[in-house]
Design an enzyme around this catalytic site. Structure first.
Site, mmCIF file in Angstrom:
data_model
loop_
_atom_site.group_PDB
_atom_site.id
_atom_site.type_symbol
_atom_site.label_atom_id
_atom_site.label_comp_id
_atom_site.label_asym_id
_atom_site.label_seq_id
_atom_site.Cartn_x
_atom_site.Cartn_y
_atom_site.Cartn_z
ATOM 1 N N ARG A 198 0.874 -1.180 0.000
ATOM 2 C CA ARG A 198 0.000 0.000 0.000
ATOM 3 C C ARG A 198 0.905 1.221 0.000
ATOM 4 O O ARG A 198 1.694 1.417 0.922
ATOM 5 C CB ARG A 198 -0.932 0.045 1.203
ATOM 6 C CG ARG A 198 -1.729 1.369 1.202
ATOM 7 C CD ARG A 198 -2.955 1.345 2.069
ATOM 8 N NE ARG A 198 -2.657 1.358 3.487
ATOM 9 C CZ ARG A 198 -3.604 1.448 4.430
ATOM 10 N NH1 ARG A 198 -4.887 1.499 4.087
ATOM 11 N NH2 ARG A 198 -3.266 1.451 5.699
ATOM 12 N N ASP A 204 -11.787 4.408 7.390
ATOM 13 C CA ASP A 204 -11.946 5.688 6.694
ATOM 14 C C ASP A 204 -13.324 5.789 6.057
ATOM 15 O O ASP A 204 -13.903 6.882 5.989
ATOM 16 C CB ASP A 204 -10.844 5.853 5.632
ATOM 17 C CG ASP A 204 -9.558 6.373 6.251
ATOM 18 O OD1 ASP A 204 -9.623 7.318 7.054
ATOM 19 O OD2 ASP A 204 -8.492 5.813 5.946
ATOM 20 N N GLU A 230 -12.761 4.365 0.176
ATOM 21 C CA GLU A 230 -12.825 4.644 1.615
ATOM 22 C C GLU A 230 -13.197 6.094 1.904
ATOM 23 O O GLU A 230 -12.975 6.573 3.009
ATOM 24 C CB GLU A 230 -11.506 4.266 2.306
ATOM 25 C CG GLU A 230 -10.250 4.837 1.668
ATOM 26 C CD GLU A 230 -8.967 4.458 2.403
ATOM 27 O OE1 GLU A 230 -9.028 3.863 3.488
ATOM 28 O OE2 GLU A 230 -7.879 4.779 1.883
HETATM 29 C C1 3PY Z 1 -9.131 1.859 6.736
HETATM 30 O O1 3PY Z 1 -9.776 1.163 7.526
HETATM 31 O O2 3PY Z 1 -9.489 2.985 6.378
HETATM 32 C C2 3PY Z 1 -7.871 1.386 6.204
HETATM 33 O O3 3PY Z 1 -7.341 1.990 5.310
HETATM 34 C C3 3PY Z 1 -7.243 0.176 6.805
HETATM 35 O O4 3PY Z 1 -5.861 0.303 6.851
HETATM 36 MG MG MG Z 2 -7.852 3.994 5.215
#
Ligand code: 3PY
Ligand code: MG
Length: 251
Positions: free
Chosen positions: A70, A172, A146
């Site tokens: 990532r 997020d 997200e």
């Molecule tokens: C989230 O839960 O927003 C993530 O990016 C997990 O790392």
């Molecule tokens: Mg995140």
């Protein structure tokens, strides 16, 4: 180079991963030998940087596990550099639009599919110039959904050429939806997940989830997700220590 995780996703087979936040060679090597399908090295929130990645990826080379990274940001220099050290897939955080997804895909693939600059370092040490012939077909581009905007545009993002799958960042996403972080039972969160899964089904993309627990990963795979992280190096370490101490104490 055969990206076995990508192969699984293309065949619609479920796969599990472990998230790597610690910049420790031996932790990465140990987890690579567990039989898990993929490891994701986290340059966004993990406690590692690019020079750590340069030590960690060679340490797991040769193990039957797909190395994903990532990146911290959706830029061609970040994406190019992690691919040049041997990442076989890139998870790109906070992708809000089809344009941003196109930018991520362009950075992942050599021309004519994309605009990745040619300079493979570690992959070329392993497979020489042959790498160039297979890289585009074997690299996975995985934008994260997200944010509120990303969710609103999820259909268009899923449709972008070169996107292999979408990956949900649940915490997020909660913020994006205006609900409490971790309120995964909230109907708004569940509706958002259903919309992401539907967009991936429609465009034949894999759909993945960051699992905040092994149970969450299990439930995700049981409900149509193709891939999920079952935990992080830190969470597994802590859970193992807690369980071991409880057993030793007779609790
Ligand atoms: C989230 O839960 O927003 C993530 O990016 C997990 O790392
Ligand atoms: Mg995140």
């Amino acid at each position: 180079m055969i990206n076995t995780a990508l192969q699984h996703w293309r065949e619609g087979k479920p796969s599990l991963g472990i998230w790597i936040n610690l910049p420790d060679i031996h932790v990465a090597e140990t987890l690579a030998r567990t039989g898990v399908d993929w490891l994701c090295f986290d340059l966004q929130h993990g406690l590692m940087d690019y020079s750590d990645l340069n030590r960690l990826l060679p340490a797991i080379c040769g193990q039957p596990v797909t190395p994903l990274v990532r990146v911290a940001a959706n830029t061609p220099d970040q994406i190019g550099k992690v691919l040049d050290v041997g990442a076989e897939g890139v998870i790109v955080p906070m992708v809000n639009s089809a344009e941003e997804a196109r930018r991520a895909a362009a950075a992942c693939y050599y021309p004519p599919q994309g605009q990745r600059s040619c300079g493979p370092m570690r992959p070329a040490m392993e497979s020489g110039i042959e790498y160039l012939a297979h890289a585009n077909a074997q690299i996975a581009c995985l934008p994260m959904i997200e944010t509120e905007e990303g969710l609103a545009n999820v259909e268009e993002i899923a449709a972008v050429e070169g996107v292999d799958g979408l990956f949900v960042g649940p915490m997020d996403l909660c913020y994006g939806l205006g609900i409490a972080p971790g309120d995964f039972a909230n109907p708004r969160f569940k509706d958002a997940i259903a919309a992401i899964v539907a967009a991936c089904q429609k465009h034949e993309r894999a759909v993945g989830m960051f699992g905040y627990s092994a149970e969450m990963a299990h439930d995700s795979l049981a409900s149509g997700f193709h891939f999920a992280s079952a935990g992080t190096d830190i969470s597994f370490f802590r859970a193992g220590v807690n369980r071991g101490l409880a057993i030793a104490r007779g609790e």
